[in-house]
Design an enzyme around this catalytic site. Structure first.
Site, mmCIF file in Angstrom:
data_model
loop_
_atom_site.group_PDB
_atom_site.id
_atom_site.type_symbol
_atom_site.label_atom_id
_atom_site.label_comp_id
_atom_site.label_asym_id
_atom_site.label_seq_id
_atom_site.Cartn_x
_atom_site.Cartn_y
_atom_site.Cartn_z
ATOM 1 N N TYR A 1 6.555 -31.090 -17.762
ATOM 2 C CA TYR A 1 6.808 -32.520 -17.974
ATOM 3 C C TYR A 1 5.850 -33.092 -19.005
ATOM 4 O O TYR A 1 4.670 -32.729 -19.032
ATOM 5 C CB TYR A 1 6.576 -33.300 -16.678
ATOM 6 C CG TYR A 1 7.648 -33.118 -15.628
ATOM 7 C CD1 TYR A 1 8.969 -33.462 -15.900
ATOM 8 C CD2 TYR A 1 7.313 -32.648 -14.369
ATOM 9 C CE1 TYR A 1 9.939 -33.320 -14.925
ATOM 10 C CE2 TYR A 1 8.275 -32.497 -13.394
ATOM 11 C CZ TYR A 1 9.595 -32.834 -13.669
ATOM 12 O OH TYR A 1 10.547 -32.699 -12.710
ATOM 13 N N LYS B 1 -8.443 -33.184 13.851
ATOM 14 C CA LYS B 1 -7.479 -34.194 13.403
ATOM 15 C C LYS B 1 -6.795 -33.716 12.116
ATOM 16 O O LYS B 1 -7.261 -32.771 11.475
ATOM 17 C CB LYS B 1 -8.204 -35.512 13.168
ATOM 18 C CG LYS B 1 -9.313 -35.441 12.119
ATOM 19 C CD LYS B 1 -10.154 -36.712 12.104
ATOM 20 C CE LYS B 1 -11.264 -36.610 11.064
ATOM 21 N NZ LYS B 1 -12.186 -37.728 11.128
HETATM 22 C C1 LIG Z 1 -13.481 -37.113 10.984
HETATM 23 C C2 LIG Z 1 -14.610 -37.485 11.821
HETATM 24 C C3 LIG Z 1 -15.633 -36.558 12.091
HETATM 25 C C4 LIG Z 1 -15.699 -35.192 11.453
HETATM 26 O O1 LIG Z 1 -16.302 -35.307 10.199
HETATM 27 P P1 LIG Z 1 -16.705 -34.065 9.314
HETATM 28 O O2 LIG Z 1 -17.485 -34.639 8.224
HETATM 29 O O3 LIG Z 1 -15.442 -33.440 8.850
HETATM 30 O O4 LIG Z 1 -17.484 -33.150 10.160
HETATM 31 C C5 LIG Z 1 -16.608 -36.931 12.986
HETATM 32 N N1 LIG Z 1 -16.619 -38.161 13.558
HETATM 33 C C6 LIG Z 1 -15.673 -39.079 13.280
HETATM 34 C C7 LIG Z 1 -15.753 -40.413 13.939
HETATM 35 C C8 LIG Z 1 -14.646 -38.783 12.403
HETATM 36 O O5 LIG Z 1 -13.720 -39.705 12.133
#
Ligand SMILES: *Cc1c(COP(=O)(O)O)cnc(C)c1O
Length: 731
Positions: free
Chosen positions: A625, A398
């Protein structure tokens, strides 16, 4: 930092690589008839029937890697067409002397014949395969894109049937007046029907179909749970079917031969099923890669007619015709030996001189993300080893694969055998399919029920986030794959584990194909006693649900609980999947993480920028800045064209962060802007415009860890990465 041993990857098509060579040799037999001296029938069986699997095998292989209903990267098709056309052009030029010698250019109606040969028959007898690949590939691509596999296969099979009647069955069909007219027309344009229109498309469609359904095909033959056990049983079943089809094809060929109905002998009724099962069987052989085999078999195929000519000339000069030409077995062996030797030499030389290692094109990038796919591959292996047997890796990609680039990462993972992916949204899932990723794709988050059609079309699996949602989705009337999420304490998404009737109700919903059931741990990263207790309760509640389901007679689908930290701190859990995100990318969320399992994970991402300006700042002048940095001494600063819009957090301003330039540490000074930042290089000799600064990653002996940077910015690595790269290129 290179990974030494990659051979354990599951998805190296050893069987296909090796059979390419066998197929090339079969094609030589067609053109040399090794058994001709022994028996006409034996020769017919070998060269006119059995060896006919070779060319379709190559078509299926091309289709397997080219065609998929999931992606529409026409660029891939054009690359294939271009490459094949180039090889064809080169081969045609190579064989020009032979054409000249044969008096080819003296024939009547040269131009129409030349066009006909270029498009269908090949400019020399064996070269028809190349234009047939181009045409067959394009036709099959179009069919699969416009129709579903059933209809595409039916259309390609109809074309094949037309071809079949003009080939092995012409003796019967040609006598029917209506047909003979049609075929007279066809034979004006193409000498045979075994060409890119009537012959090749069916095999290309077949290749794409197998690629897209690979996983489910194993499942039909699954006896054990492990992939290797599945493959072992698959091997036996497919081999059996292949042998049966081959036997039927032999009977068919011999019968047709007996009645002398064959106009040509390339196409049989039993050829497509025979090649289908052959290919499925070969797919089950996994292990070492033999990529070079592909090139060697191609060169053998291209060059062997030349070797036939060379051996004839050689025999004539040495007066060895009796042995080298007239003895069919020796002739075959000589052609094979010379072709193989030539091909290996050519491929070795090409590999040494032809293909220069690709230089990374970073010269013109102001700032970029560097992705180390070897490290990604290493992490996959390390994680797989840490997992319980029979557990599969579900790669969480993702948020653009945590800023690493979803397509690049997933395509590579697909290649090395990762068969399950998780994304946050339906659009990410669709994007993943469009990049050509096969296998399971689970959407972890909410999708509007109205988009159920897309979930089905792209073969995604949707998380059911609660009972009401499940009902609304079910009402859409689409048959889709789902995973049921159980809320065991995170209180974000999921069914209440104690409302078992609601969960049972989902299992009973007709439209759903319940593929999985899972939960998410919310304190798995902590080893504090209280958190461990809480997590254990979460796990117990989840298993409680499974137990109830079993008691109610439900078949338990795939189960998964752990994300990265879940695996690292609770490696003993027996599940079907581990949903690994951050660990896959080789880092943890925080620099000081304590975990029970310590794995040798290697960072995949580096962040780099070019020095674009060097300027002198006199003592007392400020930089940036808000004038937060005031030079305490006469200073030299370098400007790097990267800022918070690129994902380098503004909150790092003044936190004592660094860039590495030429292996030396350069402190970041002043406020980080949207598109630029400044570093102090007063103490670093020889900094020049155009040098590369490393903001995350290694340079010289120095190393800047992403978790450290994340912590300094007041966050965790996951956020740092996921915000990165909306604007940056990746190499
Ligand atoms: C993002 C996510 C993961 C992955 O988590 P990591 O800590 O990056 O391994 C696994 N399960 C769900 C439901 C998630 O939303």
């Amino acid at each position: 930092m290179r990974v030494e041993n990659r051979s354990s990857c599951d998805k190296s098509y050893t069987g296909i690589d090796l059979f390419r060579l066998a197929a090339a040799l079969l094609i030589i037999t067609i053109h040399t008839s090794p058994l001709a001296d022994l028996s006409d029938t034996a020769d017919f069986i070998l060269t006119r029937i059995a060896a006919r699997v070779a060319v379709p095998f190559f078509f299926v292989t091309s289709g397997f890697f080219l065609i998929s209903r999931y992606h529409d990267q026409t660029a891939k098709l054009w690359a294939f067409v271009k490459k094949t056309a180039l090889i064809y052009a080169a081969a045609a030029v190579l064989y020009l002397p032979v054409n000249l010698y044969n008096g080819y250019f003296k024939m009547e109606n040269l131009l129409p014949n030349l066009i006909k040969d270029i498009v269908f028959d090949g400019t020399l007898y064996h070269l028809w395969y190349l234009p047939a690949s181009v045409i067959g590939g394009v036709v099959a691509w179009g069919l699969v894109k416009k129709l579903d596999y059933k209809k595409a296969t039916a259309a390609a099979a109809a074309l094949y049937l037309v071809g079949l009647f003009g080939d092995s069955y012409y003796g019967w069909i040609g006598e029917i007046p209506a047909c003979s007219g049609l075929y007279a027309l066809i034979f004006q344009v193409s000498d045979y029907t075994r060409n890119g229109i009537f012959f090749a498309p069916l095999f290309f469609v077949m290749g794409g179909f197998i690629a897209d359904h690979n996983k489910t095909m194993y499942r039909q033959f699954r006896s054990g749970e492990t992939a290797s056990a599945e493959r072992a049983s698959g091997k036996a079943v497919f081999a059996g079917c292949f042998v049966l089809m081959l036997a039927l094809m032999l009977v068919e060929g011999l019968t047709l031969h007996h009645f002398q109905v064959q106009r040509h002998d390339s196409m049989y009724v039993f050829l497509p099923p025979c090649v289908y099962f052959l290919f499925l069987m070969l797919l089950q052989f996994r292990g070492k890669r033999y990529v070079w085999m592909r090139d060697v078999s191609l060169v053998i195929y291209l060059i062997h007619p030349m070797m036939i000519v060379v051996i004839r000339m050689f025999a004539k000069v040495l007066h060895l015709q009796d042995l080298l030409v007239d003895n069919s077995v020796v002739h075959f062996l000589a052609v094979t030996g010379m072709s193989a030797a030539f091909s290996m030499l050519a491929v070795a030389l090409w590999g040494r001189f032809g293909r220069r290692a690709k230089k990374l094109d970073t010269d013109t990038d102001r700032a970029y993300i560097e992705i180390d796919l070897a490290n990604l591959e290493h992490n996959v292996e390390v994680l797989k080893k840490a997992m319980q047997p029979k557990c599969e890796l579900m790669a969480v990609v993702k948020a653009d694969a945590y800023g690493h680039g979803m397509c690049e990462v997933a395509v590579h993972l697909d290649r090395i055998g990762v068969r399950a992916y998780a994304v946050a949204t339906v659009d990410e899932g669709i994007r993943l399919r469009r990049c050509g990723v096969r296998g399971e794709i689970l959407i972890l988050g909410y999708t509007a029920p109205e988009r159920a059609g897309e979930i089905r079309r792209y073969d995604l699996a949707q998380t059911l986030i609660d009972h009401a949602y499940a009902c609304r989705l079910n009402e859409q009337g689409q048959r889709i794959k789902v995973h049921v999420k159980i809320d065991t304490g995170m209180h974000r998404l999921g069914f209440d584990p104690f409302h078992i009737e609601e969960i049972l109700c989902v299992f009973a919903m007709e439209r759903f194909d319940v593929r999985g059931i899972y939960t998410h741990l919310c304190a798995a990263d902590s080893l504090e006693e209280e958190d461990v207790c809480f997590t254990r309760q979460q796990i117990a509640d989840f298993y409680g649900v499974l137990k109830r389901l079993k008691k109610e007679g439900m078949r338990i689908p795939k189960i998964h609980i752990q994300s990265s930290y879940g695996l690292l701190n609770y490696p003993e859990l027996k599940c079907s999947y581990v949903r690994a995100g951050i660990a896959l990318y080789g880092v943890l969320s925080t620099p000081d993480a304590q975990t029970r399992l310590q794995l040798d994970l290697r960072p995949v991402l580096s962040l780099k920028a070019k020095v674009v300006l060097i300027r002198f700042v006199p003592q007392g002048e400020s930089v940036g800045y808000g004038r937060t940095f005031v030079a305490e001494r006469d200073s030299v600063i370098a400007i790097l064209p990267i800022g918070y819009a690129d994902g380098f957090p503004r909150s790092l301003s003044g936190s004592g962060s660094y860039a590495l330039i030429g292996g030396s540490w350069a402190p970041v000074i002043g406020r980080i802007c949207m598109d630029q930042l400044a570093v102090d290089v007063t103490d670093i000799a020889d900094v020049e415009v155009g040098m590369t600064a490393t903001l995350i990653g290694y340079d010289g002996g120095g190393q800047i860890d992403a978790p450290m940077v994340a912590k300094d910015s007041g966050s965790i690595t996951n956020e740092l990465f996921s915000r990165m790269g909306s604007r940056l290129g990746r190499v």
